[in-house]
Design an enzyme around this catalytic site. Structure first.
Site, PDB file in Angstrom:
ATOM      1  N   GLY A 100       0.776  -1.540  -0.222  1.00  9.04           N
ATOM      2  CA  GLY A 100      -0.023  -0.381   0.306  1.00  9.04           C
ATOM      3  C   GLY A 100       0.846   1.484   0.169  1.00  9.04           C
ATOM      4  O   GLY A 100       2.220   0.779  -0.098  1.00  9.04           O
ATOM      5  N   GLY A 102       2.850   4.214   1.876  1.00 11.74           N
ATOM      6  CA  GLY A 102       3.604   3.828   2.474  1.00 11.74           C
ATOM      7  C   GLY A 102       4.432   4.873   3.387  1.00 11.74           C
ATOM      8  O   GLY A 102       5.159   5.371   4.008  1.00 11.74           O
ATOM      9  N   ARG A 189       4.859  13.534  -8.072  1.00 12.07           N
ATOM     10  CA  ARG A 189       4.803  12.801  -9.262  1.00 12.07           C
ATOM     11  C   ARG A 189       3.611  13.230  -9.349  1.00 12.07           C
ATOM     12  O   ARG A 189       2.432  12.612  -9.653  1.00 12.07           O
ATOM     13  CB  ARG A 189       5.076  11.447  -9.138  1.00 12.07           C
ATOM     14  CG  ARG A 189       5.258  10.253 -10.494  1.00 12.07           C
ATOM     15  CD  ARG A 189       4.978   9.265  -9.419  1.00 12.07           C
ATOM     16  NE  ARG A 189       6.514   8.733  -8.797  1.00 12.07           N
ATOM     17  CZ  ARG A 189       6.142   8.335  -8.177  1.00 12.07           C
ATOM     18  NH1 ARG A 189       5.480   7.241  -7.430  1.00 12.07           N
ATOM     19  NH2 ARG A 189       7.250   7.902  -7.381  1.00 12.07           N
ATOM     20  N   ARG A 196      -2.257   0.678  -9.942  1.00 11.71           N
ATOM     21  CA  ARG A 196      -1.263  -0.070 -10.476  1.00 11.71           C
ATOM     22  C   ARG A 196      -1.969  -1.880  -9.885  1.00 11.71           C
ATOM     23  O   ARG A 196      -3.208  -2.125  -9.883  1.00 11.71           O
ATOM     24  CB  ARG A 196      -0.156  -0.675  -8.955  1.00 11.71           C
ATOM     25  CG  ARG A 196       0.152   0.692  -8.099  1.00 11.71           C
ATOM     26  CD  ARG A 196       0.180   0.765  -6.544  1.00 11.71           C
ATOM     27  NE  ARG A 196       0.961   1.815  -6.480  1.00 11.71           N
ATOM     28  CZ  ARG A 196       2.018   2.962  -6.122  1.00 11.71           C
ATOM     29  NH1 ARG A 196       3.283   1.678  -6.672  1.00 11.71           N
ATOM     30  NH2 ARG A 196       2.407   3.748  -5.869  1.00 11.71           N
ATOM     31  N   ASP A 265       3.522  -3.378  -8.196  1.00 10.23           N
ATOM     32  CA  ASP A 265       3.433  -2.748  -7.678  1.00 10.23           C
ATOM     33  C   ASP A 265       3.608  -1.560  -7.947  1.00 10.23           C
ATOM     34  O   ASP A 265       3.041  -0.828  -8.039  1.00 10.23           O
ATOM     35  CB  ASP A 265       3.391  -3.193  -5.478  1.00 10.23           C
ATOM     36  CG  ASP A 265       4.632  -3.303  -5.952  1.00 10.23           C
ATOM     37  OD1 ASP A 265       5.398  -4.425  -5.582  1.00 10.23           O
ATOM     38  OD2 ASP A 265       5.149  -2.207  -5.296  1.00 10.23           O
ATOM     39  N   ASP A 275       8.148   5.758 -10.842  1.00  9.39           N
ATOM     40  CA  ASP A 275       8.324   5.230  -9.455  1.00  9.39           C
ATOM     41  C   ASP A 275       9.942   4.740  -9.575  1.00  9.39           C
ATOM     42  O   ASP A 275      10.689   3.390  -9.940  1.00  9.39           O
ATOM     43  CB  ASP A 275       8.197   4.173  -8.970  1.00  9.39           C
ATOM     44  CG  ASP A 275       8.346   3.995  -7.202  1.00  9.39           C
ATOM     45  OD1 ASP A 275       9.168   4.740  -6.731  1.00  9.39           O
ATOM     46  OD2 ASP A 275       7.312   2.650  -6.206  1.00  9.39           O
TER      47      ASP A 275
END
Length: 485
Positions: A100, A102, A189, A196, A265, A275
């Site tokens: 999740g 985090g 971002r 996802r 993910d 990411d």
């Protein structure tokens, strides 16, 4: 406090707080997220603002002040709710349900001037229910690296998220075995979606096909609108996702980019790259190149990226099969290699100076190029840049003139592969009219910039920041990336 109750939200003089935020994901309900708060930071130093993105939001960079960035994306004033999304994922092949958001959350969703919906997602904003004992923070070096990666990939033609801002926050962070604290940052971002593969995998884990269908309908409505009225919209969605992901991986491979952490993910449902943690651009052509020190067995090495993304799409069929016929998904996935090869060939041809070639010449030239790069271990990016730098109409005269002037290629006779490459390139050039020479030169220049984010380059940028708080090399590097020099 609801959005409507937030004081001065609509009438704020801050242009970011006056944007017309949409509650697309929020409207799905709290089965998909948790409302969270943002960390209060002792310091707010705006280190990066991406003015290139502001016109897409309908904002004039000349009007937007640094303080506007800090208030919205450092102090997080004027925005409610902030949503930490729930998801699971396969990490290095093992299913992990302790995932999740985090160390970040969905700040808001905005309809840009192109009519598309974009997410503002944070990174480094503190603990959430999914922090798993971590502090939820982002090191300043991590922020610098992600800003650089996103800008570099965007200007190399990769479909990627980008960083809207990065603020140094003044919190000391302890990481690993470092004897002293490192600096911290918070980043925004801007991406096409926060959803996802792992978002669907979590719903499958809890056996909630109803929530899966609700989320899938949302994804199609927001991000695949051209399919929303189709009778077979679910199958068509998956088929298009396969194509998007295959093309994305081809873009990475042509750019010589290794993402390093291709867990499910970290796979976007819109087929967008995002990411950037331990990524690296390959120095030489080596399919076994590993970017992450913790990837002990090379699962996510450079050469494995196409097969790993194919596998991730295959695993996504499990949660989706409650809605979509599995046989039809398998049939759609069979076209992955076709899409990948078409995109990769197209991109590599451009790096070699050609928009299009007949199939036999394309196959022969690409094979010889890769064989030479693998055999010689010359710099991957330097080879193509030297092609652009040394290209001349004299290359049409005889094969020995091809790449004459580059000090990284072998002398004639030292490499049979390179000699055959020069012969073929010379032949292809002579299949074109003389007036095409300038077009080829321009294509080479556009697709092979001098500036490449190899690890030593990034480390030199960080050293200037860490040792002297000198940000000028960072800004100069971004300017070179954005100007494709």
């Amino acid at each position: 406090m609801t959005l409507a109750e937030t004081p001065n939200y609509k009438n704020s003089s801050n242009p970011f707080l006056s944007l017309n935020y949409e509650s697309a994901l929020e409207s799905l309900g709290d089965d998909y997220y948790d409302e969270v708060g943002a960390e209060e930071f002792p310091q707010h130093l705006l280190r990066w603002r991406n003015d290139a993105l502001l016109p897409r939001l309908g904002l004039d960079p000349q009007v937007v002040k640094d303080e506007d960035f800090i208030t919205a994306f450092g102090k997080f004033q004027g925005r409610k709710p902030l949503l930490a999304l729930r998801y699971h994922g396969y990490q290095f092949g093992e299913y992990n349900r302790q995932l999740g958001d985090g160390r970040g959350f969905l700040y808001g969703q905005v309809r840009a001037t192109d009519g598309e919906l974009y997410d503002f997602g944070t990174k480094g904003t503190g603990r959430t229910p999914y922090s798993r004992g971590g502090d939820g923070m982002l090191t300043l070096k991590g922020g610098v690296r992600e800003v650089l990666a996103a800008e570099a990939l965007h200007h190399l033609g990769v479909r990627t998220s980008r960083c809207l801002s990065m603020i140094e926050t003044g919190l000391p962070l302890w990481r690993g075995d470092e004897p002293s604290p490192t600096r911290s940052s918070v980043m925004i971002r801007m991406s096409s979606s926060h959803i996802r593969f792992g978002t669907f995998e979590r719903l499958h884990y809890f056996q909630r096909p109803d929530l899966t269908k609700k989320l899938l309908d949302h994804v199609i409505e927001q991000y695949y609108q051209h399919l929303s009225s189709e009778e077979d919209k679910y199958v068509l969605f998956y088929a298009e996702l396969v194509k998007r992901v295959a093309e994305l991986v081809a873009q990475w491979m042509a750019a010589g980019f290794c993402h390093a952490v291709l867990n499910t993910d970290n796979m976007s449902i819109t087929g967008e790259s995002f990411d950037y943690g331990p990524y690296a651009f390959i120095p030489t052509y080596n399919p076994s190149f590993i970017a992450a020190y913790f990837d002990y067995y090379g699962r996510y090495c450079y050469g494995n990226q196409p097969s790993i993304c194919h596998l991730n799409l295959q695993m996504l069929q499990e949660p989706l099969k409650a809605i979509i016929d599995k046989g039809k998904m398998e049939a759609a996935l069979e076209r992955f290699d076709e899409y990948y090869e078409a995109e990769y060939s197209s991109l590599m041809l451009k790096k070699l100076g050609f928009e299009d070639l007949p199939y036999p010449e394309t196959l022969g030239l690409l094979n010889l190029t890769i064989e030479f790069l693998k055999e010689s271990q010359v710099g991957y990016h330097q080879f193509f840049y030297d092609m652009a730098r040394t290209f001349s109409s004299k290359w049409r005269d005889e094969p020995g003139f091809v790449m004459n002037g580059s000090d990284i290629v072998p002398v004639p006779g030292a490499s049979i592969i390179f000699d055959n490459w020069c012969i073929l390139y010379h032949k292809i050039l002579n299949d074109f009219d003389c007036d095409r020479t300038d077009v080829i030169a321009q294509t080479l220049a556009v697709h092979n910039p001098k500036t490449v984010l190899l690890r030593p380059v990034i480390e030199s940028i960080w050293e200037a920041i860490a040792q002297e708080d000198n940000w000028q090399p960072f800004y100069e590097l971004i300017q070179a990336i954005q100007s494709s020099k």
